[in-house]
Design a protein around this motif. Structure first.
Motif, short mmCIF file in Angstrom:
data_model
loop_
_atom_site.label_atom_id
_atom_site.label_comp_id
_atom_site.label_asym_id
_atom_site.label_seq_id
_atom_site.Cartn_x
_atom_site.Cartn_y
_atom_site.Cartn_z
N ALA A 154 0.79 -1.14 0.11
CA ALA A 154 0.04 0.03 -0.05
C ALA A 154 0.90 1.30 -0.01
CB ALA A 154 -0.92 0.03 1.29
N ASP A 155 2.33 0.99 0.37
CA ASP A 155 3.24 2.26 0.11
C ASP A 155 2.83 3.30 1.23
OD1 ASP A 155 4.48 1.35 -2.20
OD2 ASP A 155 3.41 2.32 -3.56
N LEU A 156 2.48 2.71 2.47
CA LEU A 156 2.34 3.67 3.49
C LEU A 156 3.54 4.32 3.90
CD1 LEU A 156 -0.59 1.51 5.47
CD2 LEU A 156 -0.72 3.58 4.09
N ALA A 157 3.75 5.42 4.34
CA ALA A 157 4.97 5.96 4.69
C ALA A 157 4.70 6.94 5.99
CB ALA A 157 5.48 6.72 3.54
N PRO A 158 4.72 6.57 7.20
CA PRO A 158 5.43 5.02 7.55
C PRO A 158 4.13 4.23 7.65
CG PRO A 158 5.32 6.47 9.61
CD PRO A 158 4.98 7.33 8.41
N ILE A 159 4.67 2.93 7.94
CA ILE A 159 3.48 2.05 8.52
C ILE A 159 3.39 2.07 9.87
CG2 ILE A 159 2.90 -0.50 9.07
CD1 ILE A 159 4.50 -0.96 6.11
N LYS A 160 2.25 2.63 10.59
CA LYS A 160 2.08 2.87 12.10
C LYS A 160 1.62 1.71 12.66
CE LYS A 160 0.98 7.73 10.63
NZ LYS A 160 -0.28 8.62 10.69
N GLY A 161 1.41 1.68 13.97
CA GLY A 161 1.10 0.66 15.05
C GLY A 161 -0.42 0.33 14.52
N GLU A 162 -1.14 1.57 14.43
CA GLU A 162 -2.68 1.37 14.30
C GLU A 162 -2.72 0.83 12.90
OE1 GLU A 162 -3.95 5.85 12.63
OE2 GLU A 162 -3.45 5.51 14.90
N HIS A 163 -2.06 1.17 11.94
CA HIS A 163 -2.08 0.39 10.71
C HIS A 163 -1.96 -1.11 10.71
CE1 HIS A 163 -0.38 4.08 8.57
NE2 HIS A 163 -1.76 4.30 8.51
N ILE A 164 -1.10 -1.53 11.46
CA ILE A 164 -0.53 -2.91 11.63
C ILE A 164 -1.85 -3.68 12.40
CG2 ILE A 164 0.77 -4.46 12.76
CD1 ILE A 164 3.19 -2.65 12.43
N ARG A 165 -2.29 -3.09 13.43
CA ARG A 165 -3.33 -3.66 14.29
C ARG A 165 -4.82 -3.57 13.34
NH1 ARG A 165 -0.47 -0.73 18.37
NH2 ARG A 165 -1.72 1.13 17.79
N ALA A 166 -5.01 -2.56 12.39
CA ALA A 166 -6.26 -2.54 11.97
C ALA A 166 -6.09 -3.44 10.62
CB ALA A 166 -6.48 -1.27 11.17
N CYS A 167 -5.07 -3.81 10.04
CA CYS A 167 -4.91 -4.70 9.07
C CYS A 167 -5.08 -6.35 9.75
CB CYS A 167 -3.49 -4.70 8.32
SG CYS A 167 -3.44 -5.59 6.82
#
Length: 266
Positions: free
Chosen positions: A190-203
């Motif tokens: 997804a090219d997230l910059a940066p990959i945050k903690g909430e991104h990881i938990r949501a995914c």
């Protein structure tokens, strides 16, 4: 140019006080004063006890309490672990010249007020250098997923970079290496910059929770994540406030709605 070590009259050196004594003390002679000490964290003591080594023990700080006994003002968890260890009878101690509960409490505050505990990111890199098994596993998982853990936090991230080590550790511990890599691959693409903690938990939630996982396709989810991350964060915060839910779950809901729309359009 003024040298870094120079000291001006406006900033005089403080009197360091009486030199402390460094000695090995009988562990049975050292007590904890509950008037100012925090309650013991039993799991923390157990962890120290399991890996007890003098090389990492350090010296505790104590103050004379009278009758040949001492009060520990710093290092109570290490002291308790030492007390439980059958092969330990003495502990290294710095004996400071303070007397009475008030002075001991002041010493406790001075020792802890400006202390900076090691961050999860610093801990990860130190463990990686020490070839810790868990850190090596995390490194292997993120590398294979196309994610890069940065050495330091910054304001200029590139796609796929992260410093969210706590979230990564929790993901690997909870889901295992294969599932963790699948989650991170979706985020990396997804090219997230940066990959945050909430991104990881949501995914993770979308790809593992029974409420979502049957209706989530990795490709559609990656596409839903791409775009204006700032705006999606704003939408997620509003959703979290309206529905009174954690930020990661709210972000998962925003992504889920977008991924379903994209599937229908396709």
């Amino acid at each position: 140019m003024t040298p870094l070590h120079a000291h001006t009259r406006e900033e005089p050196f403080t009197d360091p006080g009486e030199l402390p004594v460094i000695d090995w003390l009988d562990k049975s002679l050292i007590d904890i004063d509950p008037a100012y000490q925090r309650g013991l964290d039993r799991p923390r003591v157990a962890k120290i006890l399991r890996g007890f080594e003098w090389a990492s023990f350090g010296a505790i700080v104590v103050a004379p309490a009278g009758d040949g006994r001492y009060h520990c003002t710093d290092g109570q968890h290490r002291l308790e672990a030492a007390k439980q260890h059958p092969m330990v009878s003495v502990v290294p101690a710095i004996i400071v010249a303070v007397s009475g509960a008030k002075a001991e409490a002041a010493n406790f505050i001075a020792l802890n007020r400006d202390r900076k505990n090691i961050s999860a990111l610093d801990r990860y890199w130190a463990e990686l250098a020490a070839e810790d098994e868990d850190a090596l596993t995390i490194s292997q998982v993120v590398n294979r997923a196309g994610v890069t853990i940065q050495r330091y936090a910054t304001i200029d991230y590139k796609p796929g970079q992260t410093v969210a080590v706590s979230a990564l550790r929790a993901l690997v511990d909870t889901r295992g290496v294969i599932r963790a890599r699948q989650v991170l691959e979706v985020l990396a693409k997804a090219d997230l910059a940066p990959i945050k903690g909430e991104h990881i938990r949501a995914c993770e939630l979308l790809m593992t929770d029974d409420e979502f996982r049957e209706d989530v396709e990795p490709e559609a989810l990656t596409e839903a994540m791409a775009g204006d991350d700032e705006q999606m964060g704003i939408d997620a915060k509003a959703f979290a406030k309206t529905h009174r839910m954690p930020a990661a779950r709210a972000l998962a809901s925003v992504w889920f709605r977008k991924s379903r729309k994209k599937r229908k359009a396709a």
